[in-house]
Design a protein around this motif. Structure first.
Motif, PDB file in Angstrom:
ATOM      1  N   ALA A  50       0.837  -1.193   0.000  1.00  0.00           N
ATOM      2  CA  ALA A  50       0.000   0.000   0.000  1.00  0.00           C
ATOM      3  C   ALA A  50       0.872   1.242   0.000  1.00  0.00           C
ATOM      4  N   GLY A  51       1.950   1.191   0.790  1.00  0.00           N
ATOM      5  CA  GLY A  51       2.851   2.344   0.886  1.00  0.00           C
ATOM      6  C   GLY A  51       3.417   2.716  -0.461  1.00  0.00           C
ATOM      7  N   THR A  52       3.876   1.723  -1.212  1.00  0.00           N
ATOM      8  CA  THR A  52       4.467   2.008  -2.517  1.00  0.00           C
ATOM      9  C   THR A  52       3.413   2.556  -3.470  1.00  0.00           C
ATOM     10  N   PHE A  53       2.228   1.955  -3.433  1.00  0.00           N
ATOM     11  CA  PHE A  53       1.166   2.453  -4.323  1.00  0.00           C
ATOM     12  C   PHE A  53       0.795   3.894  -3.977  1.00  0.00           C
ATOM     13  N   LEU A  54       0.669   4.171  -2.674  1.00  0.00           N
ATOM     14  CA  LEU A  54       0.187   5.492  -2.271  1.00  0.00           C
ATOM     15  C   LEU A  54       1.153   6.620  -2.645  1.00  0.00           C
ATOM     16  N   VAL A  55       2.462   6.292  -2.770  1.00  0.00           N
ATOM     17  CA  VAL A  55       3.412   7.351  -3.157  1.00  0.00           C
ATOM     18  C   VAL A  55       3.796   7.245  -4.639  1.00  0.00           C
ATOM     19  N   SER A  56       3.118   6.355  -5.364  1.00  0.00           N
ATOM     20  CA  SER A  56       3.410   6.204  -6.794  1.00  0.00           C
ATOM     21  C   SER A  56       2.681   7.298  -7.583  1.00  0.00           C
ATOM     22  N   PRO A  57       3.072   7.485  -8.837  1.00  0.00           N
ATOM     23  CA  PRO A  57       2.379   8.514  -9.628  1.00  0.00           C
ATOM     24  C   PRO A  57       1.056   8.023 -10.223  1.00  0.00           C
ATOM     25  N   PHE A  58       0.636   6.791  -9.897  1.00  0.00           N
ATOM     26  CA  PHE A  58      -0.532   6.206 -10.554  1.00  0.00           C
ATOM     27  C   PHE A  58      -1.808   6.382  -9.733  1.00  0.00           C
ATOM     28  N   GLU A  59      -2.903   6.681 -10.412  1.00  0.00           N
ATOM     29  CA  GLU A  59      -4.204   6.789  -9.744  1.00  0.00           C
ATOM     30  C   GLU A  59      -4.730   5.390  -9.405  1.00  0.00           C
ATOM     31  N   SER A  60      -4.472   4.446 -10.324  1.00  0.00           N
ATOM     32  CA  SER A  60      -4.827   3.057 -10.032  1.00  0.00           C
ATOM     33  C   SER A  60      -3.738   2.155 -10.605  1.00  0.00           C
ATOM     34  N   ALA A  61      -3.489   1.045  -9.928  1.00  0.00           N
ATOM     35  CA  ALA A  61      -2.421   0.142 -10.378  1.00  0.00           C
ATOM     36  C   ALA A  61      -2.569  -1.211  -9.702  1.00  0.00           C
ATOM     37  N   LEU A  73      -1.947 -10.909 -12.232  1.00  0.00           N
ATOM     38  CA  LEU A  73      -2.461  -9.623 -11.749  1.00  0.00           C
ATOM     39  C   LEU A  73      -3.077  -8.819 -12.885  1.00  0.00           C
ATOM     40  N   GLU A  74      -2.410  -8.829 -14.016  1.00  0.00           N
ATOM     41  CA  GLU A  74      -2.897  -8.060 -15.160  1.00  0.00           C
ATOM     42  C   GLU A  74      -4.267  -8.581 -15.593  1.00  0.00           C
ATOM     43  N   LYS A  75      -4.353  -9.927 -15.609  1.00  0.00           N
ATOM     44  CA  LYS A  75      -5.609 -10.557 -16.016  1.00  0.00           C
ATOM     45  C   LYS A  75      -6.731 -10.228 -15.025  1.00  0.00           C
ATOM     46  N   LYS A  76      -6.391 -10.293 -13.756  1.00  0.00           N
ATOM     47  CA  LYS A  76      -7.409 -10.109 -12.719  1.00  0.00           C
ATOM     48  C   LYS A  76      -7.841  -8.653 -12.584  1.00  0.00           C
ATOM     49  N   THR A  77      -6.867  -7.732 -12.693  1.00  0.00           N
ATOM     50  CA  THR A  77      -7.189  -6.324 -12.414  1.00  0.00           C
ATOM     51  C   THR A  77      -7.514  -5.537 -13.671  1.00  0.00           C
ATOM     52  N   GLY A  78      -6.937  -5.953 -14.783  1.00  0.00           N
ATOM     53  CA  GLY A  78      -7.098  -5.162 -16.011  1.00  0.00           C
ATOM     54  C   GLY A  78      -6.325  -3.856 -15.953  1.00  0.00           C
ATOM     55  N   ALA A  79      -5.483  -3.717 -14.937  1.00  0.00           N
ATOM     56  CA  ALA A  79      -4.732  -2.460 -14.769  1.00  0.00           C
ATOM     57  C   ALA A  79      -3.637  -2.356 -15.823  1.00  0.00           C
ATOM     58  N   ARG A  80      -3.257  -1.133 -16.156  1.00  0.00           N
ATOM     59  CA  ARG A  80      -2.185  -0.912 -17.124  1.00  0.00           C
ATOM     60  C   ARG A  80      -0.884  -0.553 -16.428  1.00  0.00           C
ATOM     61  N   LYS A  81      -0.973  -0.250 -15.130  1.00  0.00           N
ATOM     62  CA  LYS A  81       0.231   0.128 -14.379  1.00  0.00           C
ATOM     63  C   LYS A  81       0.448  -0.894 -13.262  1.00  0.00           C
ATOM     64  N   LEU A  82       1.704  -0.986 -12.866  1.00  0.00           N
ATOM     65  CA  LEU A  82       2.049  -1.946 -11.804  1.00  0.00           C
ATOM     66  C   LEU A  82       2.995  -1.282 -10.817  1.00  0.00           C
ATOM     67  N   VAL A  83       2.768  -1.509  -9.529  1.00  0.00           N
ATOM     68  CA  VAL A  83       3.792  -1.115  -8.551  1.00  0.00           C
ATOM     69  C   VAL A  83       4.345  -2.391  -7.920  1.00  0.00           C
ATOM     70  N   PHE A 107       2.410  -4.754 -18.767  1.00  0.00           N
ATOM     71  CA  PHE A 107       2.012  -3.481 -18.152  1.00  0.00           C
ATOM     72  C   PHE A 107       2.699  -2.328 -18.900  1.00  0.00           C
ATOM     73  N   ASP A 108       2.031  -1.179 -18.942  1.00  0.00           N
ATOM     74  CA  ASP A 108       2.596  -0.034 -19.655  1.00  0.00           C
ATOM     75  C   ASP A 108       3.743   0.606 -18.879  1.00  0.00           C
ATOM     76  N   ASP A 109       3.621   0.598 -17.560  1.00  0.00           N
ATOM     77  CA  ASP A 109       4.639   1.277 -16.761  1.00  0.00           C
ATOM     78  C   ASP A 109       4.690   0.631 -15.381  1.00  0.00           C
ATOM     79  N   ILE A 110       5.851   0.646 -14.755  1.00  0.00           N
ATOM     80  CA  ILE A 110       5.940   0.146 -13.384  1.00  0.00           C
ATOM     81  C   ILE A 110       6.588   1.208 -12.493  1.00  0.00           C
ATOM     82  N   TYR A 111       6.273   1.123 -11.222  1.00  0.00           N
ATOM     83  CA  TYR A 111       6.895   2.027 -10.249  1.00  0.00           C
ATOM     84  C   TYR A 111       7.450   1.188  -9.097  1.00  0.00           C
TER      85      TYR A 111
END
Lengths: 562, 139
Positions: free
Chosen positions: A133-144, A291-301, A322-326
Motif C-alpha cells: 500500500a505504501g508504494t502504491f500510495l506514493v506512486s504517480p498512478f491513480e490506479s495500479a 495480476l494483469e488478467k485479474k485487475t485489467g490495470a495498465r500500471k504496476l507497482v 504493463f505499460d509502466d511500473i513504479y
C-alpha cells in the motif's frame, strides 16, 4: 498533521516524517550507527529526522509502525507446534526476538512521551501492507496492480492486490515458508554470500553462468498457483526451520558443493545463480500476468525486498504487458517506514493522496560552515570552487576516482549521486581498478552507469525512466565499446537516469563530463567499502577517502586531494 | 474400605498411560490438516502435495520423535485426571459438559475472534482425552 513512520522489526531500520502529506525526511539507522542493514531500534534516525524537519517529539501526532506483531499469530503457533523438532530456533526467532523488538518500541515510546497528554496515537500496520500500500500510495498512478514479494513479514511472504485512489484491495497472500525471497536467499548462501544481505551479489553473478544447465531442477522447486500463491518444494531447503543454513542436504546433492567463501567460484556456482535468477524472474512474471488478467490495470507497482532485483524488474517491464511500473527508491524494508506512514495518513486518517515519491534526496544535508568546521578539525587543505561540477568533470576525464558527497543523503540502498564514488566509464580497466583499490570486493561485480535523462536512449535499451537504479536495460550494441566499465558481461547495465529537476548538481556534473568525453554517462557506485553502509557525514566521507584508493574527495564545493 | 481394583483395569490404565501419548502428535497434525484445508489457507495440503513422500515421512517422524517427551509430560497428569473422573463415574457428566463447551468455544474463537488455532488445539485435546476415557470406561 505529522506522522512519524518507523521500521525496526527485521532489518534496515528506518525513520521518516510525513508532514501534511509530504515526505520531508527519511533516514536509515545504518547510516548513523554505521552497522549495515541494522535491525536495531532506529532511535538515532528518529532523533535526526526530528532535527532535520525542525520538530520536537511533541509535534508528532501519529506514529506508524511497519509491523503488526499479532498478525497471523495462530498460523505461527500451529506451525511451531507441528515442527517440534525445531522448537528452539522457533522460540528464539518468533517469540523472544519479537518480545525484545516490541520492548524496544515500548521503552522508546515511554521515554519520549511518558505520561504526557499529547502522546501520539500508535498504529501497527502489517508488514506487506506497508510495502504494498505504501508504494502504491506514493506512486504517480491513480490506479495500479500491486505486487509485493519478500522473505517474510509477520508470516506473509507476498501480496497481490489492486490500488485505486486511497483504497488498497488484497487478492492473495502467500505465507511462510512459501517464500520467493527465501528461495533466492538459498542460492545466495550456496554461492558463498550472506543470505538476506548479499542477494545483489547473486544477481550480479547470474549473467556469468548458464541458466539452462539447472533450469529444469530449479524450476521444479517453485511454482505459482492459479490464484497467485507461491508453492515451494521445501525438501530442498532448511530456511523453514530458522536454521543458520538455508540449503538442505538434497539441495547440495542436486546442485553440488556450495562455495566456501572466499574461495574461487566454480562453474556450477555460476550456473546455479543463473538458474535461480531466471526462475525468480519467471515466477514473478507469472504473478504479474495473473495480476494483469485479474485487475485489467495498465500500471504496476512492485514492492518488497525482492523488488530490489533490478534484472527481474527489467524483465517485468519488457514482458509483463504493463505499460509502466513504479518501484520506490527504498523498496526493501527501509521503505516500509514510509509505506506505514502513508498508509496511516491516507487510508486510516482518510487524507487525500497528493504526494509522489520521485525525489530520493530526503536525508540530512550539511551546510558549507559545517563542512568547513570538519575540514578545520581534520587539518585538511581543501580548495573551494564555485563551479565544482566542471572541476569534478575534468578530474573524471583525467581518469581519477572521485568521492562525491553532496547535499541531502538519498534514501534506499543505492547511491544516486549525493553519496557516490564516481569514475570515467569509458576507460576499460576502471571496473577492476575500483573493485581492487577502492571497494575491495569481488572482481566480477559490475558498476552502474548514471546517465542524464536526455541521453538515456542514445546508449541504453528503452525500458522507460529509471531514476532509482531499479531497472536493468541492455546497453545498446553500438554503445558497449564506449562504456566498457559499466557494461556487464551479458551486455546489461543497472542504469540510473538523472534529472535536472531532482538533482541539478549531479546532472550538471554529468553534462560537463559529456562535453569533455563525448559520453554524458558516469560510473556511479555507493560511497563505502564492502561491508560498510554508505557514508553519511563529511567525517565518514573523509575516513573512507583516506582508507581507500580514492584519488580525490569532493564535499560540497570543497576539493580535497591526497 | 473401598474394594481393590481389578488387575485387568489397572493393566488398562497403565497401557493407556504408556500408549496414548504417542498418539497426541498425529492427532494434532490431523486436526491441523483438516482445519487448514477446510477453513484455512490450504498451506499444509499444498506442502504435502509438493514435497516428495520420503522427505515428508522423514520430517514427520523427526517431529513426532521431538513431540514425544512433551506428549508424555502433558499426557500423564491430564490422563491421570481423566482416569480419576472415569472411575468416579462422572465421565458422562464431564463429557456432556465438556464437548458442548469446547464446541461453543471453538466456534466463537473461529468466527467471532478469528482465532483458528484455538479450535485446533481444543479439538486435539478433546479427541486425545475423550477417546482414551471412553476406551477405559469399556474395560
Amino acid at each position: 498533521m505529522n506522522v512519524l513512520g518507523i521500521n525496526y522489526f527485521f532489518h534496515d531500520s528506518t525513520a521518516c516524517i510525513v508532514k501534511d502529506g509530504k515526505l520531508v525526511v527519511a533516514i536509515e539507522e545504518e547510516r548513523l550507527s554505521r552497522s549495515k542493514h541494522t535491525g536495531a531500534f532506529p532511535e538515532k534516525a528518529i532523533t535526526r529526522c526530528l532535527e532535520t524537519a525542525g520538530m520536537e517529539a511533541s509535534d508528532i501526532d501519529h506514529v506508524a509502525v511497519s509491523i503488526k506483531p499479532d498478525k497471523d499469530w495462530q498460523k505461527k503457533v500451529l506451525y511451531g507446534m507441528r515442527h517440534l523438532s525445531h522448537a528452539k530456533p522457533f522460540i528464539k526467532h518468533e517469540l523472544l526476538n519479537a518480545y525484545y523488538k516490541q520492548r524496544g518500541l515500548r521503552d522508546w515510546y515511554e521515554k519520549t512521551w511518558g505520561s504526557s497528554a499529547a502522546r501520539p496515537t500508535l498504529h501497527f500496520v502489517p508488514h506487506h501492507l506497508s510495502h504494498a500500500a505504501g508504494t502504491f500510495l506514493v506512486s504517480p498512478f491513480e490506479s495500479a496492480a500491486i505486487l509485493s514479494l519478500d522473505g517474510s513479514g509477520e508470516w506473509s511472504t507476498s501480496f497481490l492486490g489492486m490500488g485505486r485512489g486511497s483504497e488498497v484491495t488484497r487478492f492473495n497472500e502467500s505465507f511462510f515458508p512459501m517464500s520467493l525471497g527465501s528461495f533466492y536467499e538459498a542460492a545466495t548462501e550456496f554461492c558463498g554470500f550472506r543470505p538476506n544481505y548479499d542477494e545483489g551479489k547473486t544477481m550480479g553473478l547470474a549473467p556469468m553462468g548458464d541458466p539452462e544447465r539447472f533450469h529444469k531442477e530449479v524450476s521444479g522447486l517453485v511454482g505459482v498457483g492459479e490464484d497467485g500463491r507461491i508453492l515451494i518444494d521445501l525438501s530442498y531447503f532448511n530456511y523453514q526451520f530458522w536454521g543458520y543454513r538455508r540449503c538442505g542436504r538434497k539441495f547440495h546433492e542436486t546442485f553440488g558443493k556450495p562455495r566456501r567463501a572466499p574461495g574461487d567460484f566454480e562453474q556450477h556456482h555460476l550456473d546455479v545463480a543463473a538458474a535461480f535468477q531466471r526462475v525468480l524472474e519467471d515466477r514473478a512474471l507469472e504473478m504479474c500476468r495473473l495480476l494483469e488478467k485479474k485487475t485489467g490495470a495498465r500500471k504496476l507497482v512492485i514492492a518488497g525486498g525482492v523488488s530490489l532485483n533490478s534484472v527481474m524488474n527489467g524483465r517485468i517491464v519488457r514482458e509483463s504487458g504493463f505499460d509502466d511500473i513504479y518501484v520506490m527508491p527504498a523498496a526493501g524494508d527501509n521503505g516500509t517506514a514510509i509505506g506505514a506512514a502513508y498508509y496511516v495518513y491516507n487510508c486510516v486518517l482518510g487524507q487525500p493522496r497528493d504526494f509522489v515519491h520521485d525525489d530520493p534526496f530526503i536525508g540530512n544535508r550539511y551546510s558549507d560552515s559545517e563542512i568547513e568546521a570538519v575540514l578545520r578539525e581534520c587539518k585538511l587543505n581543501a580548495e573551494y570552487h564555485e563551479d565544482i561540477e566542471s572541476v569534478g568533470a575534468a578530474l573524471l576525464q583525467e581518469g581519477q576516482i572521485l568521492g562525491w558527497h553532496q547535499g541531502a543523503m538519498e534514501i534506499g540502498p543505492r547511491a544516486l549521486g549525493n553519496r557516490s564514488i564516481l569514475a570515467n566509464p569509458t576507460l576499460p580497466g576502471m571496473k577492476d581498478k575500483i573493485n581492487a583499490e577502492v571497494k575491495h570486493r569481488e572482481a566480477y561485480r559490475p558498476f552502474a552507469p548514471s546517465a542524464i535523462a536526455e541521453a538515456r536512449t542514445t546508449y541504453f535499451e528503452d525500458l522507460g525512466d529509471s531514476p532509482f537504479m531499479l531497472k536493468v536495460p541492455d546497453v545498446l550494441p553500438e554503445a558497449r565499446d564506449k562504456l566498457p566499465a559499466v557494461t556487464h558481461v551479458d551486455g546489461s547495465a543497472r542504469l540510473q537516469t538523472v534529472h535536472k529537476e531532482t538533482n541539478p548538481r549531479y546532472h550538471r556534473l554529468i553534462s560537463r563530463f559529456g562535453e569533455l568525453s563525448g559520453v554524458p554517462v558516469v560510473l556511479n557506485t555507493s560511497f563505502n567499502i564492502m561491508g560498510e553502509p554508505i557514508v553519511e557525514s563529511p567525517v565518514d566521507a573523509i575516513r573512507c577517502f583516506f582508507s581507500t584508493g580514492l584519488d580525490t574527495l569532493i564535499i560540497g564545493n570543497y576539493v580535497i586531494r591526497k | 474400605m473401598p474394594a481393590p481394583r481389578k488387575t485387568s483395569s489397572n493393566t488398562a490404565v497403565t497401557a493407556l498411560m504408556l500408549l496414548s501419548p504417542p498418539l497426541l502428535y498425529p492427532v494434532f497434525y490431523l486436526v491441523c490438516l483438516i482445519q487448514d484445508t477446510v477453513l484455512g489457507d490450504r498451506l499444509i495440503i499444498d506442502h504435502l502435495r509438493y514435497v516428495a513422500r520420503r522427505d515428508l515421512l522423514e520430517l514427520f517422524l523427526r517431529d513426532w520423535a521431538a513431540a514425544l517427551p512433551v506428549s508424555y509430560l502433558v499426557a500423564v497428569p491430564v490422563l491421570g485426571l481423566a482416569v480419576l473422573i472415569v472411575r468416579r463415574g462422572i465421565a458422562g457428566v464431564c463429557t456432556s459438559l465438556a464437548v458442548p463447551s469446547l464446541a461453543v468455544a471453538a466456534m466463537l474463537s473461529a468466527t467471532v475472534l478469528d482465532i483458528n488455532a484455538l479450535p485446533v488445539l481444543a479439538t486435539s485435546a478433546a479427541v486425545f482425552i475423550l477417546l482414551p476415557c471412553w476406551v477405559l470406561s469399556r474395560c
